[in-house]
Write a protein that holds these residues in place. Sequence first.
Motif, PDB file in Angstrom:
ATOM      1  N   GLU A 185     -12.058  -4.439   7.189  1.00  0.00           N
ATOM      2  CA  GLU A 185     -10.717  -4.662   6.669  1.00  0.00           C
ATOM      3  C   GLU A 185      -9.727  -3.811   7.469  1.00  0.00           C
ATOM      4  OE1 GLU A 185      -8.684  -4.023   2.280  1.00  0.00           O
ATOM      5  OE2 GLU A 185     -10.774  -3.508   2.588  1.00  0.00           O
ATOM      6  N   ARG A 186      -8.702  -4.470   8.039  1.00  0.00           N
ATOM      7  CA  ARG A 186      -7.661  -3.757   8.795  1.00  0.00           C
ATOM      8  C   ARG A 186      -6.303  -4.108   8.196  1.00  0.00           C
ATOM      9  NH1 ARG A 186      -8.443  -1.742  13.990  1.00  0.00           N
ATOM     10  NH2 ARG A 186     -10.561  -1.983  14.746  1.00  0.00           N
ATOM     11  N   THR A 187      -5.564  -3.079   7.817  1.00  0.00           N
ATOM     12  CA  THR A 187      -4.194  -3.254   7.355  1.00  0.00           C
ATOM     13  C   THR A 187      -3.347  -2.190   8.037  1.00  0.00           C
ATOM     14  OG1 THR A 187      -4.677  -1.892   5.420  1.00  0.00           O
ATOM     15  CG2 THR A 187      -4.751  -4.277   5.116  1.00  0.00           C
ATOM     16  N   GLY A 188      -2.354  -2.625   8.801  1.00  0.00           N
ATOM     17  CA  GLY A 188      -1.527  -1.673   9.539  1.00  0.00           C
ATOM     18  C   GLY A 188      -2.394  -0.810  10.434  1.00  0.00           C
ATOM     19  N   GLU A 189      -2.259   0.490  10.294  1.00  0.00           N
ATOM     20  CA  GLU A 189      -3.046   1.446  11.085  1.00  0.00           C
ATOM     21  C   GLU A 189      -4.373   1.802  10.411  1.00  0.00           C
ATOM     22  OE1 GLU A 189      -2.096   2.796  14.123  1.00  0.00           O
ATOM     23  OE2 GLU A 189      -0.485   1.311  14.046  1.00  0.00           O
ATOM     24  N   GLY A 215      -2.752  -7.676   7.186  1.00  0.00           N
ATOM     25  CA  GLY A 215      -3.863  -7.438   8.084  1.00  0.00           C
ATOM     26  C   GLY A 215      -4.899  -8.527   8.041  1.00  0.00           C
ATOM     27  N   THR A 216      -6.105  -8.147   8.443  1.00  0.00           N
ATOM     28  CA  THR A 216      -7.223  -9.082   8.506  1.00  0.00           C
ATOM     29  C   THR A 216      -8.443  -8.499   7.809  1.00  0.00           C
ATOM     30  OG1 THR A 216      -7.969  -8.178  10.620  1.00  0.00           O
ATOM     31  CG2 THR A 216      -6.459 -10.057  10.707  1.00  0.00           C
ATOM     32  N   ALA A 255     -11.436   6.095   8.393  1.00  0.00           N
ATOM     33  CA  ALA A 255     -11.046   7.176   9.303  1.00  0.00           C
ATOM     34  C   ALA A 255     -11.172   8.535   8.634  1.00  0.00           C
ATOM     35  CB  ALA A 255      -9.618   6.960   9.775  1.00  0.00           C
ATOM     36  N   GLY A 256     -11.297   9.546   9.462  1.00  0.00           N
ATOM     37  CA  GLY A 256     -11.473  10.895   8.952  1.00  0.00           C
ATOM     38  C   GLY A 256     -12.922  11.178   8.612  1.00  0.00           C
ATOM     39  N   ALA A 257     -13.818  10.353   9.150  1.00  0.00           N
ATOM     40  CA  ALA A 257     -15.258  10.472   8.900  1.00  0.00           C
ATOM     41  C   ALA A 257     -15.590  10.360   7.418  1.00  0.00           C
ATOM     42  CB  ALA A 257     -15.813  11.764   9.488  1.00  0.00           C
ATOM     43  N   HIS A 258     -14.761   9.604   6.676  1.00  0.00           N
ATOM     44  CA  HIS A 258     -15.011   9.362   5.248  1.00  0.00           C
ATOM     45  C   HIS A 258     -16.210   8.435   5.103  1.00  0.00           C
ATOM     46  CE1 HIS A 258     -14.073   8.364   1.025  1.00  0.00           C
ATOM     47  NE2 HIS A 258     -14.448   7.149   1.378  1.00  0.00           N
ATOM     48  N   ALA A 313       0.855  -1.184   0.000  1.00  0.00           N
ATOM     49  CA  ALA A 313       0.000   0.000   0.000  1.00  0.00           C
ATOM     50  C   ALA A 313       0.891   1.234   0.000  1.00  0.00           C
ATOM     51  CB  ALA A 313      -0.922   0.008   1.213  1.00  0.00           C
ATOM     52  N   HIS A 314       0.785   2.018  -1.051  1.00  0.00           N
ATOM     53  CA  HIS A 314       1.541   3.270  -1.152  1.00  0.00           C
ATOM     54  C   HIS A 314       3.043   3.038  -1.035  1.00  0.00           C
ATOM     55  CE1 HIS A 314      -2.478   4.869  -0.706  1.00  0.00           C
ATOM     56  NE2 HIS A 314      -2.580   4.241   0.444  1.00  0.00           N
ATOM     57  N   GLY A 315       3.522   1.928  -1.657  1.00  0.00           N
ATOM     58  CA  GLY A 315       4.948   1.642  -1.676  1.00  0.00           C
ATOM     59  C   GLY A 315       5.500   0.965  -0.438  1.00  0.00           C
TER      60      GLY A 315
END
Length: 143
Positions: free
Chosen positions: A58-62, A41-42, A85-88, A34-36
């Motif tokens: 879906e969780r990957t890293g943070e 994750g899970t 996150a970020g209320a997206h 992701a982004h280089g």
Amino acid sequence: MALPDPWESRLARTRAEAGRFAPFLGEWVGGGEAHGTATGGTLCGAAILDGSIVEVNERTGEHEDRSFYRFDPDNGGFSVLHMMAGAHLREYPVEFTATGLVWVTPPSEPAVEWTFSATELVCEVTWPGDEQPEVRVRWRRSR
């Protein structure tokens, strides 16, 4: 002779059509880039609300995404409600392909494509103007 209950008919149809999202069901572990940066994750998919919606966490890293896939009996289409996150919060139409599905995103937003097989899910996210995915994660069933 009693007429069929319209609510029960609607529920039966939404459950049946939500079955097209069954490849997401279960628990998965994954890895990719992701982004280089390497990531892992899970992913957990579950049928909710009487089976008429498939929720994918879906969780990957943070990073965490939550998506709700559904069939809309009012317009006959499929959609995903995506949150992170970020209320997206966005809702996109979904189209099925021969190998999975794509989110129909506006030209200014990343394209999201899922590929399904019997043993894995692959998610690719490609930014506008890019030829290669910026995110590619391969998920394998953990249970």
